[in-house]
Write an enzyme that holds these catalytic residues in place. Structure first.
Site, PDB file in Angstrom:
ATOM      1  CG  ASP A   1      35.929  32.378  47.612  1.00 50.89           C
ATOM      2  OD1 ASP A   1      35.628  33.288  47.725  1.00 50.89           O
ATOM      3  OD2 ASP A   1      37.010  31.247  47.702  1.00 50.89           O
TER       4      ASP A   1
ATOM      5  CG  ASN B   1      45.704  37.598  43.677  1.00 48.47           C
ATOM      6  OD1 ASN B   1      46.102  38.119  42.682  1.00 48.47           O
ATOM      7  ND2 ASN B   1      44.990  38.198  43.946  1.00 48.47           N
TER       8      ASN B   1
ATOM      9  CG  HIS C   1      48.736  41.258  42.941  1.00 53.42           C
ATOM     10  ND1 HIS C   1      47.404  40.341  44.076  1.00 53.42           N
ATOM     11  CD2 HIS C   1      49.565  41.723  43.781  1.00 53.42           C
ATOM     12  CE1 HIS C   1      48.409  39.821  45.255  1.00 53.42           C
ATOM     13  NE2 HIS C   1      49.509  40.859  44.995  1.00 53.42           N
TER      14      HIS C   1
ATOM     15  CG  ASP D   1      43.897  43.069  39.936  1.00 55.47           C
ATOM     16  OD1 ASP D   1      42.589  42.577  40.867  1.00 55.47           O
ATOM     17  OD2 ASP D   1      43.707  44.629  40.101  1.00 55.47           O
TER      18      ASP D   1
ATOM     19  CD  GLU E   1      38.772  35.277  47.830  1.00 56.17           C
ATOM     20  OE1 GLU E   1      39.684  34.736  48.163  1.00 56.17           O
ATOM     21  OE2 GLU E   1      39.675  36.409  47.503  1.00 56.17           O
TER      22      GLU E   1
END
Length: 600
Positions: free
Chosen positions: A479, A487, A492, A496, A522
């Site tokens: 994680d 973010n 974003h 990504d 994530e």
């Protein structure tokens, strides 16, 4: 002849016409032979009566027998024959008509009269049988026994049937219909038959030269030029003229009549029989020829029509002359109007340059091995249009088994081929789309690695193998730390990009037999078949370090870290339980400060 094809004349009219014709022919024959003292050569009335029965409808048949009996009675009465003999002759004539009808009707069943080779033999036998039985009946009823009367009766009746029946049936069956529809066509038959009459008159009017062979030549010529009707009509003309002149002491046969009238009559009958036996087989063969020509012509029309609609032609190659024959449809497939056949080289040159070697190889193989071939190639029409054609060939052999030619079919398969090509393209596209859909169903759209469903399916499969084989299996759940802040701070798009790069680092750290998958926003999983806890921790640590030390770009965060939890299969726990153990280890790593790896 079938009932629906018989003359549709009113029940009484047709028998009446037959009766009148019977009476006229019988009266003339009896008059020429001077009653019972003379001997007739031919009795045409018998042919008229049998033809009438063959052509009439079932409802007319009783009236037909009555008409024949009355006509026979009247003709004998006109010839002043005693009443007792009239009754005997009338009975014999009526039974004669019945016998002839039953003997000949099966031969005439298919409206072919008697003009088939086998039917000629059957008809002659039927005529002789009818004449013999009729003569025997007449002789028995008059008490004459097997005398001259019996022989004369049998021969005259048989000849009358042989000459008259085919002629009447031919006319009734429409063999002369074309002449009636086109009167100008009548000129040739009339001139030929007039010539037969003149020849017959010249031959039988003199006795200086034995010219009896000349009418035979005339009959053969009339048969060949006019057909069956010409044969029977010419013989009837010869019988009438020859018999009349012989009875008036003219011609080459009358000298024999002076010594023995019976012998002269028999000779005349034998002469007519020779004419019949010469003309009937020829008429049968000509009839068979005409039927074959008609059938072949009809078959060719059907073939041309079928080839046109199916776009299929036929071809032939003469091996000795190296000449090619094309049917009309082969020309059309090449975009040509039917005309002179092309040379062999010219025929091959129509093919697409890339396909000519294949065509030449097929033809060469066929010539060498004499084995059938089947190939498809492209050709260019004279208009420059590309077409796909299929050619199938085989070897034509002579009676000795030697190859003398090649023949086969030539089919335009452009539409089918294009349809198949399009179908193949559509199938290929559908397969690609199906593969893509399958890939999308198993792949995470953002990262390109396995999605949660695919990862769980892989884990269940590998757990089953591990339990069956007794081999180790480990999983690691990763994680990204503080991903929400990435973010929020960088947007974003950067988030990504971080996820994609993390997925690439995970995929690069595992073997081809392992799997790296994304199971959450994530959150990632590493499935490691054959790896024990220590190995799995080494792999996980390698991934953690690679993430921590990675370059995230000028617009990205300075550092990205990840927490990892590792679990190893111990017994029969399920996939969800094993993942839950790794997830528990992951959260412990987060509680203990993040950017750590912990084992369950």
């Amino acid at each position: 002849m079938q009932n629906g094809q018989r003359l549709s004349t009113h029940v009484g009219i047709w028998p009446a016409l037959v009766g009148v014709a019977y009476f006229a022919c019988a009266a003339i024959a009896l008059k020429l032979t001077e009653g019972t003292d003379g001997i007739a050569t031919v009795w045409p009335a018998s042919g008229i009566s049998i033809s009438g029965l063959l052509l009439c409808r079932n409802a007319q048949r009783p009236a037909m027998f009555l008409a024949i009996a009355l006509a026979s009675f009247a003709a004998n009465l006109y010839a002043q024959i005693p009443v007792v003999e009239i009754a005997a002759f009338t009975t014999a004539n009526t039974l004669e008509a019945a016998i002839g009808y039953f003997c000949i009707r099966e031969i005439n069943r298919e409206r072919e009269t008697i003009y088939r080779p086998l039917s000629v033999v059957q008809f002659c036998i039927a005529a002789l049988l009818t004449g013999t039985l009729s003569g025997a009946i007449a002789s028995a009823l008059t008490g004459a026994g097997l005398s001259i009367m019996f022989v004369s009766w049998a021969t005259t009746v048989s000849l009358g049937i042989m000459i008259v029946v085919p002629l009447i049936l031919n006319i009734a069956h429409g063999y002369s219909a074309s002449l009636l529809r086109h009167p100008r066509l009548l000129l040739t038959p009339v001139l030929i038959l007039a010539t037969v009459a003149i020849v017959s008159y010249v031959v039988f009017h003199q006795s200086t030269f034995p010219l009896l062979f000349v009418p035979l030549m005339a009959v053969i010529i009339a048969t060949y030029l006019i057909g069956p009707n010409g044969a029977m009509t010419s013989i009837l003309i010869i019988a009438v003229i020859g018999s009349s002149l012989t009875l008036t002491d003219s011609g080459p046969i009358h000298l024999m009549r002076d010594r023995s009238p019976f012998a002269a009559t028999l000779f005349m009958q034998f002469y007519l029989l020779v004419l019949l036996l010469s003309a009937l087989p020829l008429a049968a063969l000509l009839g068979a020829r005409d039927r074959v020509i008609t059938e072949v012509s009809r078959a060719n029309r059907w073939l041309e029509m079928s080839e046109h609609f199916a776009h299929v032609g036929h071809w032939r190659l003469d091996l000795a002359k190296q000449k090619v024959f094309w049917s009309d449809e082969v020309f059309h497939i090449h975009g040509l109007e039917p005309g002179p056949n092309p040379p062999l080289e010219g025929a091959i040159n129509y093919y697409h340059p890339d396909d000519r070697p294949k065509v030449e190889a097929f033809l060469a193989k066929l010539v060498e091995t004499h084995e059938p071939f089947d190939f498809q190639a492209r050709l260019f029409t004279v208009q420059g249009e590309e077409r796909y054609v299929r050619s199938r060939g085989d070897v034509e052999r002579n009676a000795a088994g030697d190859a003398v030619g090649l023949f086969g079919i030539f089919q335009d398969v452009t539409e089918t081929t294009i349809a198949n090509l399009r179908l193949a393209e559509a199938r290929e596209l559908a397969e690609k789309q199906a593969d893509m859909a399958m890939l999308m169903a198993q792949t995470d759209a953002l990262t390109g690695i396995a999605n949660r469903r695919s990862a769980l399916s892989f884990l269940e499969t590998e757990m089953r193998h591990a339990l069956e084989d007794g081999t180790p299996l480990s999983v690691a759940i990763l994680d990204i730390d503080h991903f929400k802040s990435i973010n929020d701070r960088y947007g974003h798009g950067t988030g990504d990009a971080v996820i994609r790069k993390t997925a690439a680092l995970c995929s690069g750290a595992v073997r081809s037999s392992d799997m790296a998958g994304r199971i959450g926003g994530e959150e990632f999983v590493l499935i490691l078949p054959g790896a024990d806890s220590a190995t799995a921790q080494n792999v996980g640590e390698r991934v953690r370090v690679s993430i921590e030390t990675a370059d995230w770009g000028a617009d990205g965060p300075d550092t990205v870290t990840a927490s990892i939890g590792v679990a190893t299969l111990k017994g029969t726990e399920g996939a969800e339980q094993l993942l839950a153990e790794a997830d528990g280890a992951l959260y412990r790593a987060k509680r203990e400060g993040r950017n750590l790896l912990r084992a369950a």
